[in-house]
Scaffold this motif. Structure first.
Motif, mmCIF file in Angstrom:
data_model
loop_
_atom_site.group_PDB
_atom_site.id
_atom_site.type_symbol
_atom_site.label_atom_id
_atom_site.label_comp_id
_atom_site.label_asym_id
_atom_site.label_seq_id
_atom_site.Cartn_x
_atom_site.Cartn_y
_atom_site.Cartn_z
ATOM 1 N N UNK A 57 0.826 -1.205 0.000
ATOM 2 C CA UNK A 57 0.000 0.000 0.000
ATOM 3 C C UNK A 57 0.862 1.258 0.000
ATOM 4 N N UNK A 58 2.001 1.216 0.689
ATOM 5 C CA UNK A 58 2.898 2.368 0.675
ATOM 6 C C UNK A 58 3.467 2.598 -0.722
ATOM 7 N N UNK A 59 3.678 1.529 -1.466
ATOM 8 C CA UNK A 59 4.142 1.699 -2.848
ATOM 9 C C UNK A 59 3.068 2.377 -3.687
ATOM 10 N N UNK A 60 1.804 2.003 -3.469
ATOM 11 C CA UNK A 60 0.704 2.667 -4.182
ATOM 12 C C UNK A 60 0.592 4.125 -3.737
ATOM 13 N N UNK A 61 0.810 4.385 -2.444
ATOM 14 C CA UNK A 61 0.807 5.764 -1.954
ATOM 15 C C UNK A 61 1.901 6.569 -2.641
ATOM 16 N N UNK A 62 3.049 5.964 -2.823
ATOM 17 C CA UNK A 62 4.154 6.639 -3.513
ATOM 18 C C UNK A 62 3.763 6.999 -4.938
ATOM 19 N N UNK A 94 7.876 13.557 -1.019
ATOM 20 C CA UNK A 94 7.336 12.195 -1.064
ATOM 21 C C UNK A 94 8.132 11.207 -0.210
ATOM 22 N N UNK A 95 9.483 11.164 -0.313
ATOM 23 C CA UNK A 95 10.231 10.216 0.534
ATOM 24 C C UNK A 95 10.033 10.457 2.029
ATOM 25 N N UNK A 96 9.868 11.743 2.421
ATOM 26 C CA UNK A 96 9.652 12.043 3.832
ATOM 27 C C UNK A 96 8.284 11.518 4.297
ATOM 28 N N UNK A 97 7.277 11.655 3.463
ATOM 29 C CA UNK A 97 5.939 11.174 3.804
ATOM 30 C C UNK A 97 5.949 9.651 3.960
ATOM 31 N N UNK A 98 6.599 8.960 3.030
ATOM 32 C CA UNK A 98 6.706 7.500 3.121
ATOM 33 C C UNK A 98 7.457 7.110 4.400
ATOM 34 N N UNK A 99 8.511 7.855 4.721
ATOM 35 C CA UNK A 99 9.278 7.569 5.943
ATOM 36 C C UNK A 99 8.430 7.772 7.194
ATOM 37 N N UNK A 100 7.566 8.787 7.179
ATOM 38 C CA UNK A 100 6.680 9.022 8.323
ATOM 39 C C UNK A 100 5.775 7.814 8.555
ATOM 40 N N UNK A 101 5.267 7.259 7.472
ATOM 41 C CA UNK A 101 4.417 6.071 7.602
ATOM 42 C C UNK A 101 5.226 4.871 8.086
ATOM 43 N N UNK A 102 6.458 4.726 7.598
ATOM 44 C CA UNK A 102 7.311 3.621 8.038
ATOM 45 C C UNK A 102 7.586 3.695 9.536
ATOM 46 N N UNK A 103 7.904 4.884 10.011
ATOM 47 C CA UNK A 103 8.183 5.063 11.435
ATOM 48 C C UNK A 103 6.949 4.728 12.274
ATOM 49 N N UNK A 104 5.799 5.183 11.814
ATOM 50 C CA UNK A 104 4.535 4.896 12.511
ATOM 51 C C UNK A 104 4.250 3.398 12.529
#
Length: 398
Positions: A57-62, A94-104
């Motif tokens: 899903x994160x890949x689709x978000x990207x 975009x990379x920062x947003x994906x990282x925020x989700x990863x950390x969460x």
């Protein structure tokens, strides 16, 4: 003239041309600093969004974020054409947003899931405000555009992402190269981890969970994660399907006399017996096997090649025949760091460990050349194997 209060308010909301403050050009939105990447392959079992786990899903978000970037560029080009630099739209990181989700997600992997089920069953405002907005650290306006792109325009390109050869996809982040931060990768493995990766054996039931909910909602965390098997098991299963069997499992038979190999309990064909006999016409390898048997009296001979490889990994000294010129050597303990970026040195050292180069066939070639295919087959898998899954499964088995 009398000016109405409403007119004053309206005028304040409509700035004159002199009041417009131009913004600097925002650029095309491509990150100036090269992002870090998490590489993975699309799970072939996932064909639609509602089946996605968090990684997919994160890949689709990207991809949705990329669609927002392209649309932002179009709008900024339009504002430039009408001389309205004050209306430029800033780009999202975009990379920062994906990282925020990863950390969460890594804070509580079981509860913090951004998956297909969440997208399918959660109402729009909650997704925009509390998921994309709060977790991704995005304002409400951009979060709304991201949600629209994710739900309306982003699709699973199954035929493209699962084509042969299957492409490797990249999830771009800030500072992360692993989806699960605690996961151990091959270059981080110590010697005993390498032994576990080789020797772990799973039952078919371990990989074929009949839980219908997990199959419907999440096909698997990753394509590699579906096969939690040790490298010896993978090698044996692959070798069993081949018409021409690999020499490696018959290493303990190299150098035996042809008639013995054609008789019980081996009962090999004449071609197979000739091949094994001619690889070591002087029978040096059989001296090594006899010494090994003295060290391991309770081990089955079918495990000879596996135990020899494990001895090599642990840095033990090899066994050599009682003949002048043969030296016992150790190549040092093998770690994951020595397997990256390539396995060439490890392969060559293992070949020399299993069959010393001084053992030659009746054609004058080093006998260990015949083992190269099997050894290469095992070591290639080190770069593909699901390290975290095997190590965790091995702990659970104990």
């Amino acid at each position: 003239p009398v000016v109405d209060d409403d007119d004053q308010k309206f005028g304040a909301l409509m700035p004159s041309k002199q009041q417009r403050v131009p913004k600097p050009e925002p650029g095309d939105g491509v990150p100036l600093k090269q992002p870090d990447v998490i590489r993975f392959k699309w799970n072939k079992e996932i064909t639609e969004k509602k089946q996605c786990d968090t990684k997919h899903m994160l890949y689709l978000l990207q991809r949705a974020l990329e669609a927002v970037r392209l649309r932002t560029n179009e709008r900024n080009q339009y504002f430039k054409s009408i001389d309205r630099a004050d209306r430029y739209i800033s780009h999202l990181d975009s990379p920062r947003i994906i990282s925020n989700f990863l950390e969460w997600h890594n804070q509580a992997k079981e509860s913090n899931k951004f998956d297909g089920e969440l997208l399918d069953k959660t109402d729009k405002l909650h997704m925009i405000n509390n998921i994309i907005g709060k977790i991704g650290d995005v304002k409400m306006g951009p979060a709304t555009r991201i949600y629209t792109k994710l739900t309306k325009e982003t699709v699973v390109r199954h035929s493209e992402w699962c084509a042969l050869p299957q492409p490797t996809l990249e999830l771009r982040t800030r500072g992360y190269t692993k989806f699960i931060f605690a996961e151990k990768e091959i270059h981080e493995c110590n010697t005993e981890d390498i032994v576990t990766l080789l020797t772990y054996t799973c039952n078919n039931n371990d990989n074929n969970d009949d839980n219908s909910d997990s199959k419907n909602n999440h096909a698997a965390e990753d394509q590699d994660a579906m096969t939690v098997k040790g490298l010896f098991q993978m090698f044996e299963e692959a070798n069993a399907k081949k018409d021409k069997k690999n020499v490696l499992p018959n290493l303990h038979l190299v150098g035996r006399r042809k008639q013995e190999l054609m008789s019980a309990p081996y009962s090999l064909s004449e071609t197979q017996a000739d091949d094994l006999c001619n690889r070591d016409p002087h029978g040096y390898n059989q001296q090594i096997v006899r010494k090994w048997r003295q060290r391991h009296p309770n081990e089955a001979m079918r495990n000879y090649w596996k135990i020899q490889i494990i001895s090599f990994v642990r840095g033990e000294r090899n066994i050599v025949p009682d003949v002048d010129g043969f030296e016992s050597v150790s190549f040092g303990a093998l770690t994951g760091a020595k397997l990256t970026p390539n396995t060439k040195d490890a392969v060559n050292n293992l070949l020399a460990f299993l069959l010393p180069p001084k053992i030659v066939s009746n054609k004058g070639n080093a006998s260990n050349i015949g083992l190269r295919g099997g050894v290469n087959q095992i070591f290639r898998e080190f770069r593909k194997v699901y390290v975290f899954g095997i190590l965790n499964a091995a702990v659970s088995q104990k």
